[in-house]
Design a protein around this motif. Structure first.
Motif, PDB file in Angstrom:
ATOM      1  N   VAL A   1      32.560  35.946  46.651  1.00 51.36           N
ATOM      2  CA  VAL A   1      33.406  35.964  47.848  1.00 51.36           C
ATOM      3  C   VAL A   1      34.687  35.226  47.519  1.00 51.36           C
ATOM      4  O   VAL A   1      34.659  34.130  46.960  1.00 51.36           O
ATOM      5  N   SER A   2      35.835  35.854  47.872  1.00 53.08           N
ATOM      6  CA  SER A   2      37.134  35.248  47.619  1.00 53.08           C
ATOM      7  C   SER A   2      37.961  35.311  48.894  1.00 53.08           C
ATOM      8  O   SER A   2      37.885  36.294  49.656  1.00 53.08           O
ATOM      9  N   GLY A   3      38.738  34.270  49.128  1.00 55.71           N
ATOM     10  CA  GLY A   3      39.604  34.272  50.311  1.00 55.71           C
ATOM     11  C   GLY A   3      40.659  35.339  50.219  1.00 55.71           C
ATOM     12  O   GLY A   3      41.136  35.840  51.244  1.00 55.71           O
ATOM     13  N   LEU A   4      41.024  35.744  49.023  1.00 58.23           N
ATOM     14  CA  LEU A   4      42.048  36.763  48.859  1.00 58.23           C
ATOM     15  C   LEU A   4      41.455  38.165  48.804  1.00 58.23           C
ATOM     16  O   LEU A   4      41.973  39.096  49.420  1.00 58.23           O
ATOM     17  N   GLU A   5      40.342  38.319  48.059  1.00 61.20           N
ATOM     18  CA  GLU A   5      39.791  39.646  47.851  1.00 61.20           C
ATOM     19  C   GLU A   5      38.553  39.936  48.690  1.00 61.20           C
ATOM     20  O   GLU A   5      38.041  41.048  48.673  1.00 61.20           O
ATOM     21  N   GLY A   6      38.060  38.948  49.421  1.00 59.47           N
ATOM     22  CA  GLY A   6      36.881  39.152  50.243  1.00 59.47           C
ATOM     23  C   GLY A   6      35.625  39.235  49.379  1.00 59.47           C
ATOM     24  O   GLY A   6      35.568  38.723  48.257  1.00 59.47           O
ATOM     25  N   THR A   7      34.601  39.892  49.889  1.00 61.52           N
ATOM     26  CA  THR A   7      33.364  40.058  49.109  1.00 61.52           C
ATOM     27  C   THR A   7      33.549  41.179  48.092  1.00 61.52           C
ATOM     28  O   THR A   7      34.229  42.173  48.339  1.00 61.52           O
ATOM     29  N   PHE A   8      32.882  41.005  46.922  1.00 65.99           N
ATOM     30  CA  PHE A   8      33.015  42.015  45.872  1.00 65.99           C
ATOM     31  C   PHE A   8      31.827  41.895  44.910  1.00 65.99           C
ATOM     32  O   PHE A   8      31.141  40.867  44.842  1.00 65.99           O
ATOM     33  N   ILE A   9      31.615  42.970  44.171  1.00 67.70           N
ATOM     34  CA  ILE A   9      30.673  42.972  43.054  1.00 67.70           C
ATOM     35  C   ILE A   9      31.381  43.578  41.843  1.00 67.70           C
ATOM     36  O   ILE A   9      32.310  44.393  41.995  1.00 67.70           O
ATOM     37  N   ASN A  10      30.961  43.153  40.650  1.00 70.20           N
ATOM     38  CA  ASN A  10      31.601  43.692  39.445  1.00 70.20           C
ATOM     39  C   ASN A  10      30.580  43.847  38.330  1.00 70.20           C
ATOM     40  O   ASN A  10      29.513  43.234  38.337  1.00 70.20           O
ATOM     41  N   ALA A  11      30.921  44.691  37.393  1.00 69.17           N
ATOM     42  CA  ALA A  11      30.079  44.928  36.217  1.00 69.17           C
ATOM     43  C   ALA A  11      30.995  45.322  35.063  1.00 69.17           C
ATOM     44  O   ALA A  11      32.060  45.928  35.270  1.00 69.17           O
ATOM     45  N   SER A  12      30.586  44.952  33.867  1.00 63.67           N
ATOM     46  CA  SER A  12      31.395  45.288  32.685  1.00 63.67           C
ATOM     47  C   SER A  12      30.497  45.496  31.479  1.00 63.67           C
ATOM     48  O   SER A  12      29.396  44.950  31.395  1.00 63.67           O
TER      49      SER A  12
END
Length: 576
Positions: free
Chosen positions: A480-491
């Protein structure tokens, strides 16, 4: 029953003396043949052959050594031979042969056996210095391991005793003792136990030299690395340096020269070419050692005899066997001039450099040696440098093993040698460094496998043995980020994509306010040339919400960036 008939009438003629003697000699032989013929004709038949008493040995295994067969005439001589063959196998502790009369006139033969007991358990007791695994590894290395389910062999057990005792001596316990015990377990098993008494620890208490006048005892003790007199500043308390063994003194696999060789080298480096260092005289006294709890030890005093001789200076130096290089060129590597104090270390350094020179020219089996001829009257030493150049070698085939996923092409382009060219040891060293620099494999520490080639007598095949290591990386997360909100990532990223040596990376991120996707590919040898070429595709989108007097908006970007680079020297690349 068959009988032999007497002669019908007695003859009265006279025989020659030699004929009488021949007849007398043949009579016993004819009698034996007649008895054997009669025995074979009237002998009973063997109707059965039995094996009794066997537990683990198969009946068929024992019968393999018996030549008597069912249906053969009963022959005690043949049975005695069968007895001997069975006994000679070494399988048995006791053996009996019995025969029984059967109805109808046949014979039943029984071999009654008692099997030798087999070893079921092997253990080593009483030692803290030597673990079971340490002992078994040493026995296996010397082909003396006692295996389970084998017969007990006292001679082999005594050999193991001697080896364990030698291992105790290597640990500084020369007064240790070992004995073995064989105990029966179960019906046909044995437990073989080696009982170890380590004895007191033996520690070096004093090192003294006898016969030295040029160099002091302290100076000579300082040249010894494996065996040291107790002291705080000489670090004798590190690595068991207060224990004495023959390997530490004379040298072994890990340390070929040993402390004796180092002392002799010290004298050679200072011009004492006739100096000799003898075997230490060892005396023991009782003592105690330990910081808190004093334990009995044997204190050792080493008295090392030394014959120093006279100091010699450099005389004439000549070369033998020198055909590949010019003498003036080779002479420059030996930093010795006539009249200077002889220094053997300068010759060793010259040989190391010449080995590289010869190796770069294909003479990788070159060896050099020094023959010294001292003149006691003039106190000079003439030197003959002997060259064993051997023949020039070329590269036959270059092979790779262990690269299960990496293609041969990826490794071969890092090799600074080509098939058919001169076998260059310097190029070989650089090739190993280049392969290690890739990072695809575990570091190659030793030399590759070099064998004579079938292509020609002056060619060698080089096999690089590599071991793959994982170069793939996968990550998954969220937040969770104040700028980007909630997110998930994979690489996912790899530096050796599909074994082709390419760098590949894909990154995905998605959330309530932001989305970020990228794909990167890089080829280090574009068009099979040492040119790096690659690209990076990306798409990014982020939404900023309205807040107060600030209007919200969405930032959306899509693009591609190109990457290029080229080699700078042998070990670096420059990128644009």
């Amino acid at each position: 029953m068959r009988h032999l008939a007497p002669p019908a009438a007695a003859s009265s003629h006279v025989c020659a003396p030699h004929a009488v003697v021949a007849s007398l000699l043949l009579l016993p032989l004819l009698a034996l043949l007649a008895q054997a013929t009669a025995a074979d004709e009237g002998a009973p038949t063997v109707v059965a052959i039995e094996i009794a008493g066997n537990q683990y040995l198969q009946r068929e295994t024992l019968l393999y050594y018996v030549t008597s067969k069912v249906g053969d005439p009963y022959d005690e001589r043949q049975l005695r031979a069968d007895f001997r063959r069975l006994w000679d196998t070494g399988f048995l502790d006791d053996l009996q042969v019995e025969s029984f009369d059967e109805t109808g006139g046949g014979k039943r033969v029984r071999f009654k056996v008692t099997e030798r007991k087999r070893i079921q358990i092997v253990d080593y007791r009483g030692s803290k210095e030597l673990t079971t695994s340490t002992i078994e590894e040493a026995l296996k290395k010397n082909d003396a391991q006692i295996k389970i389910d084998t017969f007990y062999d006292p001679a082999k057990a005594r050999k193991v005793e001697a080896m364990i005792k030698e291992m105790l001596a290597q640990k500084g316990r020369p007064f240790g003792s070992v004995k073995h015990e064989a105990k029966n377990i179960g019906g046909s098993g044995q437990q073989l136990s080696f009982v170890i008494d380590e004895g007191p620890k033996a520690k070096v208490h004093e090192i003294a030299f006898d016969g030295n006048t040029v160099f002091s005892d302290d100076k000579l003790r300082g040249r010894m690395k494996k065996v040291k007199q107790p002291g705080f500043f000489n670090l004798s308390w590190l690595g068991g340096k207060t224990t004495y063994t023959e390997d530490k003194w004379l040298g072994g696999e890990e340390d070929p020269r040993g402390d004796r060789g180092r002392l002799e080298d010290f004298y050679l480096d200072n011009g004492y070419v006739t100096a000799r260092v003898g075997q230490p005289k060892i005396t023991y006294t009782d003592g105690k050692s330990g910081w808190f709890k004093k334990k009995p030890v044997k204190l050792m005093k080493l008295e090392i005899p030394v014959t120093e001789g006279e100091q010699y200076r450099m005389g004439e130096m000549k070369f033998e066997g020198l055909t590949v290089l010019k003498e003036d060129f080779v002479r420059g590597y030996f930093k010795m001039v006539p009249g200077s104090v002889y220094n053997d270390s300068k010759f060793k350094k010259a040989y190391e450099k010449l080995r590289d020179v010869y190796g770069s020219l294909g003479y990788f089996q070159w060896t050099g040696s020094t023959q010294r001829k001292p003149d006691p009257e003039k106190k000079v030493v003439d030197i003959t440098v002997k060259m064993e150049e051997d023949k020039q070698y070329f590269v036959g085939q270059i092979k790779f093993t262990g690269n299960d996923s990496t293609r041969d092409k990826v490794i071969r382009r890092e090799i600074y040698m080509n098939e058919g060219e001169v076998f260059n040891t310097e190029a070989l060293k650089m090739s190993i460094k280049r392969i290690n620099q890739l990072g695809y494999f575990k570091a190659m520490e030793g030399a590759p496998d070099i064998r004579p080639s079938e292509l020609a007598d002056n060619k060698v095949d080089v096999t690089f043995k590599v071991e793959e290591q994982n170069r793939n990386q996968f990550t998954f997360g969220g937040g969770v980020s104040g700028l980007e909100g909630t997110f998930i990532n994979a690489s996912f990223s790899t530096t050796n994509f599909l074994g082709a040596g390419e760098t590949f990376q894909v990154y995905l991120q998605t959330g309530k306010r932001s989305k970020n996707y990228s794909l990167s590919v890089s080829e280090p040898y574009f068009l099979d040339r040492p040119i790096t070429a690659g690209f990076d595709l990306f798409k990014r989108k982020i939404t900023y919400y309205s807040y107060g007097n600030t209007a919200g908006y969405t930032q959306d970007s899509t693009g591609v960036s190109l990457v290029s680079g080229f080699m700078v020297g042998k070990w670096s690349r420059a990128f644009l």
